[in-house]
Design an enzyme around this catalytic site. Structure first.
Site, PDB file in Angstrom:
ATOM      1  N   ASP A   1     -20.512   2.374   8.962  1.00  0.00           N
ATOM      2  CA  ASP A   1     -20.942   1.879  10.270  1.00  0.00           C
ATOM      3  C   ASP A   1     -21.574   2.996  11.091  1.00  0.00           C
ATOM      4  O   ASP A   1     -21.429   4.168  10.768  1.00  0.00           O
ATOM      5  CB  ASP A   1     -19.762   1.262  11.040  1.00  0.00           C
ATOM      6  CG  ASP A   1     -18.599   2.222  11.178  1.00  0.00           C
ATOM      7  OD1 ASP A   1     -17.908   2.472  10.166  1.00  0.00           O
ATOM      8  OD2 ASP A   1     -18.397   2.755  12.281  1.00  0.00           O
TER       9      ASP A   1
ATOM     10  N   GLY B   1     -13.771   7.841   0.589  1.00  0.00           N
ATOM     11  CA  GLY B   1     -13.518   6.949   1.718  1.00  0.00           C
ATOM     12  C   GLY B   1     -14.784   6.542   2.442  1.00  0.00           C
ATOM     13  O   GLY B   1     -15.887   6.728   1.936  1.00  0.00           O
ATOM     14  N   THR B   2     -14.570   5.992   3.628  1.00  0.00           N
ATOM     15  CA  THR B   2     -15.711   5.591   4.446  1.00  0.00           C
ATOM     16  C   THR B   2     -15.695   6.377   5.762  1.00  0.00           C
ATOM     17  O   THR B   2     -14.667   6.942   6.139  1.00  0.00           O
ATOM     18  CB  THR B   2     -15.668   4.088   4.787  1.00  0.00           C
ATOM     19  OG1 THR B   2     -14.449   3.820   5.485  1.00  0.00           O
ATOM     20  CG2 THR B   2     -15.754   3.231   3.549  1.00  0.00           C
TER      21      THR B   2
ATOM     22  N   ARG C   1       6.362   1.952  -0.784  1.00  0.00           N
ATOM     23  CA  ARG C   1       5.626   1.540   0.437  1.00  0.00           C
ATOM     24  C   ARG C   1       4.293   0.863   0.124  1.00  0.00           C
ATOM     25  O   ARG C   1       3.390   0.846   0.958  1.00  0.00           O
ATOM     26  CB  ARG C   1       5.381   2.739   1.367  1.00  0.00           C
ATOM     27  CG  ARG C   1       6.663   3.230   2.007  1.00  0.00           C
ATOM     28  CD  ARG C   1       6.434   4.427   2.894  1.00  0.00           C
ATOM     29  NE  ARG C   1       7.724   4.863   3.434  1.00  0.00           N
ATOM     30  CZ  ARG C   1       8.083   4.749   4.708  1.00  0.00           C
ATOM     31  NH1 ARG C   1       7.266   4.250   5.578  1.00  0.00           N
ATOM     32  NH2 ARG C   1       9.262   5.151   5.103  1.00  0.00           N
TER      33      ARG C   1
END
Ligand code: HPA
Length: 233
Positions: free
Chosen positions: A205, A90-91, A44
């Site tokens: 963000d 990660g973010t 995948r």
């Protein structure tokens, strides 16, 4: 032997695995931070690599976005490949004014809106918590590297796009530092399998103001996060 979504042989994956959401991030990390990295999975397109960092064997496995996808890889890494330490890299978006973009967060715990977590505990609320040893080691590594971190609690959501007005007010009031989509199920499953987990996040963000990092800021904070995470290998 392999598992349903991973084509690696048992033994191909290290005891410590870093988990970025983006499989191309896994490739970037392998190519830029590891020695002798070998790709062990392409099922995948969810790339996975094993290599060495400062002589220590470590793997990097993409998880995809969200708790559904993440839970598949965490399950298979733990049950088939006997992985002992899983560290998400990660973010997240922040909902706090005092946290600047580009900061690195060490998640101590994760709330969330996953039905998987609700169903697993018969509608009650499990406190998904990081492993203390990994948390302490990450904190110490960051201090040594002179990288500022925030320690605290995050929220894992399954709905990135949600237009509920004032959705984050109550969570902001209760000290949530960052919102992302994977940590809660990682911490829950790690406890179930008796393994260690941590989540290291960079703030990409601000969900309330809509402010977002520039490409350059993202690269610097990503490098900071990776330096801390790789010290755990
Ligand atoms: N929401 C959910 N996950 C995220 C966000 C967000 O705003 N930013 C980075 N990961």
């Amino acid at each position: 032997m392999s598992s349903l979504h991973l084509e690696a042989n048992v033994g191909d994956i290290a005891e410590t695995v870093l988990l970025p959401g983006d499989p191309l991030r896994a490739k970037y990390i392998a190519e830029n931070f590891l020695d002798d990295a070998v790709c062990y999975n392409n099922v995948r397109g969810m790339l996975g690599f094993t290599g060495y960092y400062k002589g220590n064997r470590v793997s990097i496995q993409g998880t995809g976005m969200g708790m559904g996808s993440t839970s598949i890889y965490v399950n298979e890494l733990a049950s088939t490949y006997h992985v002992k330490n899983m560290i998400r890299v990660g973010t997240c978006g922040t909902i706090q004014e005092h946290i600047q973009l580009g900061q690195v967060l060490l998640a101590m715990s994760a709330s969330g809106d996953s039905d998987a977590n609700r169903n697993l505990f018969g509608g009650m609320h499990y406190a998904a918590t990081a492993d203390f040893d990994l948390l302490l080691k990450a904190h110490q590594a960051a201090k040594k590297l002179n990288i500022k971190t925030y320690q605290g609690t995050v929220f894992s959501t399954n709905t990135f796009y949600d237009e509920t007005p004032n959705r984050w007010d109550v969570w902001k009031k209760h000290g949530i530092l960052g919102v992302e989509m994977e940590t809660q199920i990682l911490f829950t499953l790690a406890k179930k399998f008796g393994i260690k987990a941590l989540s290291i996040l960079t703030v990409s963000d601000n969900i309330v103001t809509g402010e977002a990092t520039t490409a350059l800021e993202r690269e610097q904070s990503f490098t900071d996060m990776m330096k801390v995470a790789l010290e755990l290998a």
